[in-house]
Design a protein around this motif. Structure first.
Motif, PDB file in Angstrom:
ATOM      1  N   LEU A 149       1.254  -1.486   0.103  1.00  0.00           N
ATOM      2  CA  LEU A 149       0.156  -0.044   0.250  1.00  0.00           C
ATOM      3  C   LEU A 149       0.717   1.192   0.466  1.00  0.00           C
ATOM      4  O   LEU A 149       0.790   2.073  -0.539  1.00  0.00           O
ATOM      5  CB  LEU A 149      -1.064  -0.089   1.268  1.00  0.00           C
ATOM      6  N   LEU A 150       1.901   1.258   0.968  1.00  0.00           N
ATOM      7  CA  LEU A 150       2.497   2.634   1.092  1.00  0.00           C
ATOM      8  C   LEU A 150       3.353   3.128  -0.238  1.00  0.00           C
ATOM      9  O   LEU A 150       3.393   3.803  -0.871  1.00  0.00           O
ATOM     10  CB  LEU A 150       3.784   2.429   2.378  1.00  0.00           C
ATOM     11  N   ALA A 151       3.989   1.886  -0.917  1.00  0.00           N
ATOM     12  CA  ALA A 151       4.651   1.892  -1.921  1.00  0.00           C
ATOM     13  C   ALA A 151       3.153   2.363  -3.186  1.00  0.00           C
ATOM     14  O   ALA A 151       4.002   2.879  -4.292  1.00  0.00           O
ATOM     15  CB  ALA A 151       5.643   0.245  -2.850  1.00  0.00           C
ATOM     16  N   SER A 152       2.663   2.080  -3.183  1.00  0.00           N
ATOM     17  CA  SER A 152       1.632   2.055  -4.336  1.00  0.00           C
ATOM     18  C   SER A 152       0.957   3.722  -4.344  1.00  0.00           C
ATOM     19  O   SER A 152       1.134   4.435  -5.021  1.00  0.00           O
ATOM     20  CB  SER A 152       0.385   1.525  -4.346  1.00  0.00           C
ATOM     21  N   GLU A 153       1.213   4.453  -3.178  1.00  0.00           N
ATOM     22  CA  GLU A 153       1.103   5.633  -2.311  1.00  0.00           C
ATOM     23  C   GLU A 153       1.776   6.655  -2.546  1.00  0.00           C
ATOM     24  O   GLU A 153       1.499   7.432  -3.596  1.00  0.00           O
ATOM     25  CB  GLU A 153       0.492   5.830  -1.416  1.00  0.00           C
ATOM     26  N   ILE A 154       3.415   6.274  -2.991  1.00  0.00           N
ATOM     27  CA  ILE A 154       4.086   6.795  -3.115  1.00  0.00           C
ATOM     28  C   ILE A 154       4.639   7.560  -5.045  1.00  0.00           C
ATOM     29  O   ILE A 154       5.156   7.691  -5.537  1.00  0.00           O
ATOM     30  CB  ILE A 154       5.589   5.936  -2.463  1.00  0.00           C
ATOM     31  N   ASP A 155       4.045   5.904  -5.738  1.00  0.00           N
ATOM     32  CA  ASP A 155       4.081   6.098  -7.172  1.00  0.00           C
ATOM     33  C   ASP A 155       2.924   7.208  -7.188  1.00  0.00           C
ATOM     34  O   ASP A 155       3.623   7.916  -8.349  1.00  0.00           O
ATOM     35  CB  ASP A 155       4.091   4.301  -6.913  1.00  0.00           C
ATOM     36  N   ASP A 156       1.845   6.572  -6.913  1.00  0.00           N
ATOM     37  CA  ASP A 156       1.062   8.010  -7.415  1.00  0.00           C
ATOM     38  C   ASP A 156       1.808   9.385  -6.405  1.00  0.00           C
ATOM     39  O   ASP A 156       0.634   9.965  -8.230  1.00  0.00           O
ATOM     40  CB  ASP A 156      -0.742   6.808  -6.441  1.00  0.00           C
ATOM     41  N   ARG A 157       1.575   9.091  -5.727  1.00  0.00           N
ATOM     42  CA  ARG A 157       2.147  10.832  -5.553  1.00  0.00           C
ATOM     43  C   ARG A 157       3.361  11.210  -6.060  1.00  0.00           C
ATOM     44  O   ARG A 157       3.226  12.840  -6.391  1.00  0.00           O
ATOM     45  CB  ARG A 157       2.062  11.112  -3.943  1.00  0.00           C
ATOM     46  N   THR A 158       3.761  10.456  -6.652  1.00  0.00           N
ATOM     47  CA  THR A 158       5.247  10.728  -6.813  1.00  0.00           C
ATOM     48  C   THR A 158       4.907  11.851  -8.791  1.00  0.00           C
ATOM     49  O   THR A 158       5.917  12.431  -8.940  1.00  0.00           O
ATOM     50  CB  THR A 158       6.662  10.078  -6.305  1.00  0.00           C
ATOM     51  N   ARG A 159       4.564  10.573  -9.171  1.00  0.00           N
ATOM     52  CA  ARG A 159       4.307  11.064 -10.946  1.00  0.00           C
ATOM     53  C   ARG A 159       3.762  12.641 -10.981  1.00  0.00           C
ATOM     54  O   ARG A 159       2.804  13.029 -10.469  1.00  0.00           O
ATOM     55  CB  ARG A 159       3.608   9.875 -11.177  1.00  0.00           C
ATOM     56  N   GLY A 160       4.578  12.929 -11.894  1.00  0.00           N
ATOM     57  CA  GLY A 160       4.327  14.827 -11.631  1.00  0.00           C
ATOM     58  C   GLY A 160       4.207  16.090 -11.160  1.00  0.00           C
ATOM     59  O   GLY A 160       3.981  16.934 -10.948  1.00  0.00           O
ATOM     60  N   VAL A 199       9.252   1.046   7.774  1.00  0.00           N
ATOM     61  CA  VAL A 199       8.319   1.587   7.233  1.00  0.00           C
ATOM     62  C   VAL A 199       8.370   2.944   7.413  1.00  0.00           C
ATOM     63  O   VAL A 199       8.002   4.228   6.840  1.00  0.00           O
ATOM     64  CB  VAL A 199       6.812   1.049   7.168  1.00  0.00           C
ATOM     65  N   GLU A 200       9.009   3.639   8.737  1.00  0.00           N
ATOM     66  CA  GLU A 200       8.519   4.882   9.010  1.00  0.00           C
ATOM     67  C   GLU A 200       9.655   5.288   8.405  1.00  0.00           C
ATOM     68  O   GLU A 200       8.827   7.002   8.473  1.00  0.00           O
ATOM     69  CB  GLU A 200       9.218   4.712  10.525  1.00  0.00           C
ATOM     70  N   GLU A 201      10.707   5.168   7.274  1.00  0.00           N
ATOM     71  CA  GLU A 201      11.411   5.987   6.953  1.00  0.00           C
ATOM     72  C   GLU A 201      10.648   6.569   5.712  1.00  0.00           C
ATOM     73  O   GLU A 201      11.284   7.192   5.538  1.00  0.00           O
ATOM     74  CB  GLU A 201      12.499   5.007   6.916  1.00  0.00           C
ATOM     75  N   PHE A 202      10.831   4.851   5.201  1.00  0.00           N
ATOM     76  CA  PHE A 202       9.659   5.774   3.841  1.00  0.00           C
ATOM     77  C   PHE A 202       8.349   6.531   3.795  1.00  0.00           C
ATOM     78  O   PHE A 202       8.582   7.163   3.214  1.00  0.00           O
ATOM     79  CB  PHE A 202       9.253   4.741   3.462  1.00  0.00           C
ATOM     80  N   GLU A 203       7.469   6.641   5.396  1.00  0.00           N
ATOM     81  CA  GLU A 203       7.088   7.126   5.411  1.00  0.00           C
ATOM     82  C   GLU A 203       7.157   9.056   5.302  1.00  0.00           C
ATOM     83  O   GLU A 203       6.235   9.689   4.626  1.00  0.00           O
ATOM     84  CB  GLU A 203       6.296   7.231   6.203  1.00  0.00           C
ATOM     85  N   THR A 204       8.446   8.917   6.176  1.00  0.00           N
ATOM     86  CA  THR A 204       8.556  10.413   7.061  1.00  0.00           C
ATOM     87  C   THR A 204       9.705  10.735   5.611  1.00  0.00           C
ATOM     88  O   THR A 204       8.775  12.169   5.477  1.00  0.00           O
ATOM     89  CB  THR A 204       9.130  10.599   7.954  1.00  0.00           C
ATOM     90  N   LEU A 205       9.405  10.144   4.680  1.00  0.00           N
ATOM     91  CA  LEU A 205      10.558  10.912   2.816  1.00  0.00           C
ATOM     92  C   LEU A 205       9.375  11.404   2.539  1.00  0.00           C
ATOM     93  O   LEU A 205       9.949  12.550   1.629  1.00  0.00           O
ATOM     94  CB  LEU A 205      11.049   9.673   2.132  1.00  0.00           C
ATOM     95  N   ASN A 209       2.905  13.934   8.493  1.00  0.00           N
ATOM     96  CA  ASN A 209       2.633  13.775   9.760  1.00  0.00           C
ATOM     97  C   ASN A 209       0.900  13.322   9.655  1.00  0.00           C
ATOM     98  O   ASN A 209       0.194  12.204   9.687  1.00  0.00           O
ATOM     99  CB  ASN A 209       2.336  14.191  11.256  1.00  0.00           C
ATOM    100  N   SER A 210      -0.225  14.582   9.126  1.00  0.00           N
ATOM    101  CA  SER A 210      -1.703  14.096   8.139  1.00  0.00           C
ATOM    102  C   SER A 210      -1.703  13.085   7.847  1.00  0.00           C
ATOM    103  O   SER A 210      -2.622  12.255   7.958  1.00  0.00           O
ATOM    104  CB  SER A 210      -2.172  15.208   8.426  1.00  0.00           C
ATOM    105  N   GLU A 211      -0.636  12.949   6.751  1.00  0.00           N
ATOM    106  CA  GLU A 211      -1.098  12.095   5.410  1.00  0.00           C
ATOM    107  C   GLU A 211      -0.949  10.566   6.197  1.00  0.00           C
ATOM    108  O   GLU A 211      -1.519   9.570   5.675  1.00  0.00           O
ATOM    109  CB  GLU A 211      -0.339  12.777   4.532  1.00  0.00           C
ATOM    110  N   ILE A 212       0.424  10.510   6.831  1.00  0.00           N
ATOM    111  CA  ILE A 212       0.889   9.027   7.337  1.00  0.00           C
ATOM    112  C   ILE A 212      -0.152   8.594   8.252  1.00  0.00           C
ATOM    113  O   ILE A 212      -0.762   7.398   8.702  1.00  0.00           O
ATOM    114  CB  ILE A 212       1.821   9.094   8.510  1.00  0.00           C
TER     115      ILE A 212
END
Length: 457
Positions: A149-160, A199-205, A209-212
């Motif tokens: 789930l975390l990887a998918s969210e990072i992918d979605d939010r990073t593109r563009g 996982v916390e390292e990827f979260e904070t990167l 905090n509200s998104e986490i």
């Protein structure tokens, strides 16, 4: 000189050890009385096993019990969970009667039968303990699902998103303004899913905090909605903890509402079943059910076990009553008044006394039980329990305690006779008996002379 004896299990401060006539190590008191437990005697091994077993007073320390035989309420609840969808169930029982153990046994059985679609955890407390429940799920084998789930969210939010692309470049240790290719996203996805980094390292990167917090909520919903059963054990509450109890119920309701709403919106079928273990002492208030949520729940009540059921629990574990005589073990079962935790505690008191040379020789007989499980020991248990039954009146608690001890040595008294013998008003006796009967301490039977009151064995 102190000597560690009986295979170094304890250091005796009440006696000394020696070797006598080739019989092995023996424990003797200061007067030289031999209690006959020797290192070469099979009784010694049994005593150690019983001490270890009976020292685990909580279900959390025991975990799964192979010798467990489910009471009727647990059998009915298990059948319900196999058939129902979206049920919201309260498993009621007095403190120490076996609610936590029942949930643990249900968890292990459903884990096998329902292809691991079950979770069990103790409610951490509070109205919305997102981080605590998240950590419970991570620690119990669901981390890989969160990483996906975390990887998918990072992918979605990073593109563009140029700022997040710069973070990726920094993460890759390259020029911050370099172009990010599709292969970089694939690499990052695999890195998050398979990395040994927490996982916390990827979260904070990548997230505020509200998104986490929202991401963790989604993970909790996504995990629990796929379960056949969600088993929640509540905390042990004291007589002054009703507000904590009600706050915890509100928190559990929020979780239940959120998961069912998530299931409905996203088309998950069937809905998960929720089972919550609740202290019966707190379930009912002066005017009935003590919290509006409890009125929505289907209830299953764990009744105190019979003396024979407690006796059989020991026999299933050890095959025979040793180091007790059968009537001594049955006496402990009766003194325990149907509560497994108390049964274990009284067994532990007796066997430790035997081990340390305070009673003996084995096997333990009824007179030894009387010397160890004293009225003071039983009074401690009763005072704690009756405080929960009479939280607002120490006077009524004291009267109930005296009434129970008076009844334990007598049979066939009606309420009027009790009032006269104890110097209570008949109204007080009626109120006390009503409460004690509600929680299984006594039974009242109608006769020509009025309601006869007897203590439940």
């Amino acid at each position: 000189m102190r000597v560690v004896c009986l295979m170094n299990l304890v250091e005796s401060s009440v006696g000394v050890c020696g070797v006598t006539g080739g019989r092995g190590l023996v424990l003797a008191d200061e007067k030289g009385a031999d209690n006959k437990i020797t290192a070469l005697d099979p009784t010694t091994k049994r005593v150690k096993e019983v001490i270890k077993w009976s020292s685990m007073l909580t279900a959390e320390s025991r975990q799964f019990m192979a010798e467990y035989v489910p009471p009727e309420a647990v059998r009915r609840l298990f059948a319900k969970l196999q058939m129902a969808d979206g049920a919201f169930i309260a498993l009621l029982g007095l403190q120490g009667v076996g609610k936590s153990q029942a949930l643990i046994q249900l968890f292990h059985t459903l884990w096998r039968d329902e292809e691991k679609k079950v979770v069990y955890f103790k409610w951490p407390g509070g109205l919305d303990p997102v981080d605590e429940i998240f950590q419970i799920l991570i620690n119990n084998g669901f981390e890989s699902q969160y990483r996906v789930l975390l990887a998918s969210e990072i992918d979605d939010r990073t593109r563009g998103n140029p700022s997040k692309i710069r973070k990726i470049n920094k993460f890759f240790s390259r020029n911050l303004n370099a172009e990010v290719y599709e292969s970089d996203f694939d690499w990052l996805y695999k890195k998050v899913v398979n990395s040994a980094l927490p996982v916390e390292e990827f979260e904070t990167l990548f997230f505020a905090n509200s998104e986490i917090r929202e991401l963790r909520k989604e993970f909790i919903n996504e995990t629990l909605v796929k379960m056949r059963a969600v088993l929640i054990d509540t905390r042990d509450y004291g007589k002054s903890d009703r507000r904590l109890f009600e706050a915890d119920l509100m928190g559990i309701q929020r979780l239940w509402d959120r998961v069912l709403s998530y299931a409905s919106i996203n088309g998950y079928v069937p809905f998960p079943n929720f089972v919550v273990a609740i202290q019966e002492e707190l379930f009912f208030g002066a005017k009935g059910v003590s919290h509006f949520l409890l009125g929505k729940m289907e209830t299953y009540r764990l009744k105190p076990l019979t003396p024979k059921e407690l006796y059989d629990l020991y026999i299933r574990r050890f095959k025979d009553p040793l180091p007790f005589q059968p009537d001594a073990l049955m006496k402990i079962a009766k003194l325990s008044r149907g509560v497994p935790r108390r049964f274990l505690r009284y067994i532990n008191l007796c066997v430790e006394a035997l081990f340390l040379g305070r009673v003996g020789p084995p096997p333990i007989d009824t007179s030894m039980v009387d010397r160890v499980v004293t009225e003071d020991e039983m009074r401690k248990d009763l005072e704690s329990e009756l405080s929960a039954l009479f939280p607002k009146s120490d006077e009524m608690k004291a009267k109930a305690l005296r009434l129970l001890f008076y009844l334990s040595a007598r049979e066939g008294l009606n309420q009027k006779q009790l009032a006269e013998a104890l110097g209570y008003s008949e109204m007080d006796v009626s109120r006390i008996c009503e409460k004690l009967e509600q929680y299984g301490y006594i039974r009242r039977e109608s006769t020509k002379e009025g309601k006869v009151v007897n203590v439940n064995a």
